[in-house]
Write a protein that holds these residues in place. Structure first.
Motif, PDB file in Angstrom:
ATOM      1  N   LYS A  15       0.809  -1.225   0.000  1.00 55.64           N
ATOM      2  CA  LYS A  15       0.000   0.000   0.000  1.00 55.64           C
ATOM      3  C   LYS A  15       0.838   1.270   0.000  1.00 55.64           C
ATOM      4  O   LYS A  15       0.433   2.284  -0.545  1.00 55.64           O
ATOM      5  N   SER A  16       2.020   1.214   0.610  1.00 53.27           N
ATOM      6  CA  SER A  16       2.869   2.406   0.664  1.00 53.27           C
ATOM      7  C   SER A  16       3.519   2.696  -0.685  1.00 53.27           C
ATOM      8  O   SER A  16       3.994   3.804  -0.918  1.00 53.27           O
ATOM      9  N   GLY A  17       3.554   1.695  -1.567  1.00 52.55           N
ATOM     10  CA  GLY A  17       4.204   1.868  -2.859  1.00 52.55           C
ATOM     11  C   GLY A  17       5.719   1.785  -2.794  1.00 52.55           C
ATOM     12  O   GLY A  17       6.402   2.064  -3.767  1.00 52.55           O
ATOM     13  N   LYS A  18       6.262   1.373  -1.657  1.00 49.98           N
ATOM     14  CA  LYS A  18       7.712   1.322  -1.486  1.00 49.98           C
ATOM     15  C   LYS A  18       8.286  -0.084  -1.607  1.00 49.98           C
ATOM     16  O   LYS A  18       9.459  -0.244  -1.919  1.00 49.98           O
ATOM     17  N   LEU A  19       7.471  -1.090  -1.335  1.00 45.15           N
ATOM     18  CA  LEU A  19       7.970  -2.458  -1.335  1.00 45.15           C
ATOM     19  C   LEU A  19       7.315  -3.298  -2.426  1.00 45.15           C
ATOM     20  O   LEU A  19       6.111  -3.205  -2.662  1.00 45.15           O
ATOM     21  N   PHE A  20       8.121  -4.125  -3.056  1.00 47.64           N
ATOM     22  CA  PHE A  20       7.633  -5.085  -4.035  1.00 47.64           C
ATOM     23  C   PHE A  20       7.528  -6.445  -3.349  1.00 47.64           C
ATOM     24  O   PHE A  20       7.845  -6.577  -2.173  1.00 47.64           O
ATOM     25  N   PHE A  21       7.109  -7.448  -4.075  1.00 48.71           N
ATOM     26  CA  PHE A  21       6.965  -8.784  -3.519  1.00 48.71           C
ATOM     27  C   PHE A  21       7.899  -9.739  -4.242  1.00 48.71           C
ATOM     28  O   PHE A  21       7.967  -9.742  -5.460  1.00 48.71           O
ATOM     29  N   ARG A  22       8.580 -10.557  -3.473  1.00 53.44           N
ATOM     30  CA  ARG A  22       9.526 -11.517  -4.054  1.00 53.44           C
ATOM     31  C   ARG A  22       8.795 -12.593  -4.838  1.00 53.44           C
ATOM     32  O   ARG A  22       9.282 -13.107  -5.820  1.00 53.44           O
ATOM     33  N   ASN A  23       7.583 -12.941  -4.385  1.00 53.92           N
ATOM     34  CA  ASN A  23       6.791 -13.954  -5.086  1.00 53.92           C
ATOM     35  C   ASN A  23       5.307 -13.776  -4.737  1.00 53.92           C
ATOM     36  O   ASN A  23       4.936 -12.912  -3.946  1.00 53.92           O
ATOM     37  N   ARG A  25       3.352 -15.711  -3.053  1.00 50.85           N
ATOM     38  CA  ARG A  25       3.047 -16.019  -1.653  1.00 50.85           C
ATOM     39  C   ARG A  25       3.233 -14.796  -0.765  1.00 50.85           C
ATOM     40  O   ARG A  25       2.413 -14.503   0.100  1.00 50.85           O
ATOM     41  N   ALA A  26       4.312 -14.064  -0.996  1.00 44.16           N
ATOM     42  CA  ALA A  26       4.553 -12.849  -0.221  1.00 44.16           C
ATOM     43  C   ALA A  26       3.458 -11.823  -0.475  1.00 44.16           C
ATOM     44  O   ALA A  26       2.967 -11.175   0.456  1.00 44.16           O
ATOM     45  N   GLN A  27       3.032 -11.695  -1.717  1.00 42.94           N
ATOM     46  CA  GLN A  27       1.964 -10.743  -2.049  1.00 42.94           C
ATOM     47  C   GLN A  27       0.664 -11.101  -1.355  1.00 42.94           C
ATOM     48  O   GLN A  27      -0.008 -10.250  -0.778  1.00 42.94           O
ATOM     49  N   MET A  28       0.306 -12.379  -1.361  1.00 46.39           N
ATOM     50  CA  MET A  28      -0.955 -12.811  -0.753  1.00 46.39           C
ATOM     51  C   MET A  28      -0.959 -12.549   0.755  1.00 46.39           C
ATOM     52  O   MET A  28      -1.904 -11.968   1.282  1.00 46.39           O
ATOM     53  N   TYR A  29       0.106 -12.987   1.416  1.00 38.83           N
ATOM     54  CA  TYR A  29       0.159 -12.821   2.868  1.00 38.83           C
ATOM     55  C   TYR A  29       0.259 -11.349   3.271  1.00 38.83           C
ATOM     56  O   TYR A  29      -0.326 -10.935   4.268  1.00 38.83           O
ATOM     57  N   TRP A  30       1.004 -10.552   2.504  1.00 39.29           N
ATOM     58  CA  TRP A  30       1.109  -9.135   2.849  1.00 39.29           C
ATOM     59  C   TRP A  30      -0.220  -8.425   2.614  1.00 39.29           C
ATOM     60  O   TRP A  30      -0.631  -7.568   3.404  1.00 39.29           O
ATOM     61  N   SER A  31      -0.911  -8.777   1.548  1.00 42.84           N
ATOM     62  CA  SER A  31      -2.222  -8.180   1.285  1.00 42.84           C
ATOM     63  C   SER A  31      -3.212  -8.540   2.389  1.00 42.84           C
ATOM     64  O   SER A  31      -4.024  -7.709   2.803  1.00 42.84           O
ATOM     65  N   LEU A  32      -3.142  -9.778   2.879  1.00 37.82           N
ATOM     66  CA  LEU A  32      -3.976 -10.174   4.011  1.00 37.82           C
ATOM     67  C   LEU A  32      -3.616  -9.338   5.233  1.00 37.82           C
ATOM     68  O   LEU A  32      -4.501  -8.842   5.938  1.00 37.82           O
ATOM     69  N   ARG A  33      -2.333  -9.161   5.476  1.00 36.02           N
ATOM     70  CA  ARG A  33      -1.876  -8.349   6.617  1.00 36.02           C
ATOM     71  C   ARG A  33      -2.428  -6.926   6.523  1.00 36.02           C
ATOM     72  O   ARG A  33      -2.927  -6.371   7.500  1.00 36.02           O
ATOM     73  N   GLU A  34      -2.346  -6.340   5.335  1.00 35.09           N
ATOM     74  CA  GLU A  34      -2.862  -4.978   5.145  1.00 35.09           C
ATOM     75  C   GLU A  34      -4.383  -4.930   5.337  1.00 35.09           C
ATOM     76  O   GLU A  34      -4.913  -3.974   5.896  1.00 35.09           O
ATOM     77  N   ALA A  35      -5.084  -5.979   4.899  1.00 42.42           N
ATOM     78  CA  ALA A  35      -6.540  -6.015   5.041  1.00 42.42           C
ATOM     79  C   ALA A  35      -6.961  -6.148   6.505  1.00 42.42           C
ATOM     80  O   ALA A  35      -8.031  -5.678   6.891  1.00 42.42           O
TER      81      ALA A  35
END
Length: 126
Positions: A15-23, A25-35
């Motif tokens: 959401k901050s636009g500063k970090l990308f995702f290595r894969n 799995r990282a995107q899914m879990y981080w999106s859940l964390r943000e939600a």
């Protein structure tokens, strides 16, 4: 049904636009964390399931470099299995609901209509 490959590359940023995702799995879990952030809109809630809580609490992340960019990488599923003594299936199922890149809902409805027309789900019709 759409396949989700956790090790596949993941488009987008946090959401901050500063970090990308290595894969993926990282995107899914981080999106859940943000939600799950209490200030997130819309707000979500999880069922009071101790096993689900354990699965999600066992996930850790670190920031790694990906080329010239900072990227999020989640703890491996093998490490989580070792800690929990079981596979984190419930946590993975919830995280997979936050995968990016699924087709728009209209296409899902078209696929369902196609299956009904062709009776693809009715094995007795064959």
């Amino acid at each position: 049904v759409f396949p989700v490959v956790g090790g596949a590359s993941a488009p987008g940023q946090d959401k901050s636009g500063k970090l990308f995702f290595r894969n993926q799995r990282a995107q899914m879990y981080w999106s859940l964390r943000e939600a799950l952030d209490p200030t997130a809109v819309p707000q979500i809630a999880l069922p009071p399931d101790p096993e689900l809580f354990s699965d999600l609490a066992a996930v850790r992340y670190k920031v790694v470099t990906m080329g010239k960019q900072a990227a999020l990488l989640m703890r491996s599923k093998d490490e989580i299995r070792e800690e929990l003594g079981r596979s984190p299936d419930k946590g993975d199922a919830v995280a997979q609901t936050f995968v990016n890149g699924l087709p728009p809902a209209g296409l899902v409805q078209e696929a369902a209509a196609f299956k009904r027309r062709t009776r693809i789900n009715d094995w007795r019709a064959r």
